[in-house]
Design a protein around this motif. Sequence first.
Motif, mmCIF file in Angstrom:
data_model
loop_
_atom_site.group_PDB
_atom_site.id
_atom_site.type_symbol
_atom_site.label_atom_id
_atom_site.label_comp_id
_atom_site.label_asym_id
_atom_site.label_seq_id
_atom_site.Cartn_x
_atom_site.Cartn_y
_atom_site.Cartn_z
ATOM 1 N N SER A 294 41.281 44.355 41.859
ATOM 2 C CA SER A 294 42.074 43.785 42.945
ATOM 3 C C SER A 294 43.019 42.697 42.467
ATOM 4 C CB SER A 294 41.149 43.209 44.032
ATOM 5 O OG SER A 294 40.483 42.047 43.566
ATOM 6 N N LYS A 295 42.788 42.145 41.268
ATOM 7 C CA LYS A 295 43.632 41.071 40.745
ATOM 8 C C LYS A 295 44.839 41.602 39.968
ATOM 9 C CE LYS A 295 40.598 38.168 42.302
ATOM 10 N NZ LYS A 295 39.737 37.393 41.420
ATOM 11 N N GLU A 296 44.906 42.912 39.762
ATOM 12 C CA GLU A 296 46.033 43.492 39.029
ATOM 13 C C GLU A 296 47.235 43.661 39.955
ATOM 14 O OE1 GLU A 296 44.677 46.446 35.735
ATOM 15 O OE2 GLU A 296 43.598 46.963 37.565
ATOM 16 N N GLU B 119 45.612 36.412 39.365
ATOM 17 C CA GLU B 119 46.481 37.590 39.280
ATOM 18 C C GLU B 119 46.781 37.856 37.816
ATOM 19 O OE1 GLU B 119 49.222 37.781 43.359
ATOM 20 O OE2 GLU B 119 50.114 37.069 41.480
ATOM 21 N N ILE C 196 32.808 44.240 44.814
ATOM 22 C CA ILE C 196 33.625 43.270 44.080
ATOM 23 C C ILE C 196 32.771 42.471 43.111
ATOM 24 C CG2 ILE C 196 34.960 41.146 44.291
ATOM 25 C CD1 ILE C 196 36.607 43.553 44.924
ATOM 26 N N TYR D 137 34.904 47.511 37.600
ATOM 27 C CA TYR D 137 34.940 48.314 38.821
ATOM 28 C C TYR D 137 33.549 48.345 39.436
ATOM 29 C CZ TYR D 137 39.434 49.872 36.980
ATOM 30 O OH TYR D 137 40.717 49.896 36.490
ATOM 31 N N THR E 282 38.282 40.347 34.980
ATOM 32 C CA THR E 282 38.762 40.447 36.359
ATOM 33 C C THR E 282 38.298 41.749 36.978
ATOM 34 O OG1 THR E 282 40.766 40.299 37.720
ATOM 35 C CG2 THR E 282 40.935 41.558 35.688
ATOM 36 N N ASP E 283 38.515 41.866 38.282
ATOM 37 C CA ASP E 283 38.315 43.141 38.965
ATOM 38 C C ASP E 283 39.684 43.721 39.285
ATOM 39 O OD1 ASP E 283 38.966 42.529 42.030
ATOM 40 O OD2 ASP E 283 37.890 40.815 41.192
#
Length: 262
Positions: A128-130, A93, A8, A228, A125-126
């Motif tokens: 996981s926030k999508e 998010e 992450i 990523y 962002t990474d």
Amino acid sequence: MTGELSPIDKAKFVAAKKAVEFVEDGMRVGLGTGSTAAWMVRCLGEVVREEGLRIRAVPTSARTAALARDVGLDVISLDEARWLDLTIDGADEVDHEFNLIKGGGAALLQEKIVATASDRMVVITDASKEVETLGAFPLPLEVIPFGWQTTKALVEEMLDSLDVMGRTTSLRMNGAAPLFTDEGNHILDLHLNRIGNVRQLAMVLNQIPGVVENGLFVDICDTVVVGYGDGRVQLRDLNDNSIREDRLEFVESDNLFADLGD
């Protein structure tokens, strides 16, 4: 060191490093708040030191300002800058229309002011926030301390008539005491689970007496940079509906990664 980072953190780092490429000499740049934004500030400081980039930076919180000065950035106020060329910030998010939930770091008010005073907002962002639909992350609401319990009751009453899945609210705490933002306000976290109409909710929340600002960023973000853990980054542009992919190599740097406490 990058070799010691979690996947992450690697994703956050490559997104931040790629986003710094949008910064050009002479720009006035808004600096976001949060863990991903902290990577960006460090990367930007490195570019300024190594390439002699001349920029003026407007931070969105006291802690971002402190970090920016630590890495050698020229920090000014938004009043001094008047208008910004670019703001780079993270998000809690982000949906497919580039709507955001922000405020996990309790800086949503300054973040929204700075972002809307910019020609362009780039979100880092990474993956996981999508999300498909905003709302799994609690929506922060900045409220004045006076009568906050009344404000909370009004918010809960309003939520009964809106298209949300959950309606629980809570006062954000700092240990045993209520949290105070840089502006001296409290944060109410709205546990909505799913937000059916983002624009409607953003508009209605700000009509409630005692509410200063909400953490929904609608029609503000232009570009999303998704990192990523394997070094890949995707650049997604809302204006031309394009997606470009790149890969960044990890280069260890004591100056960049030492003492990064965020």
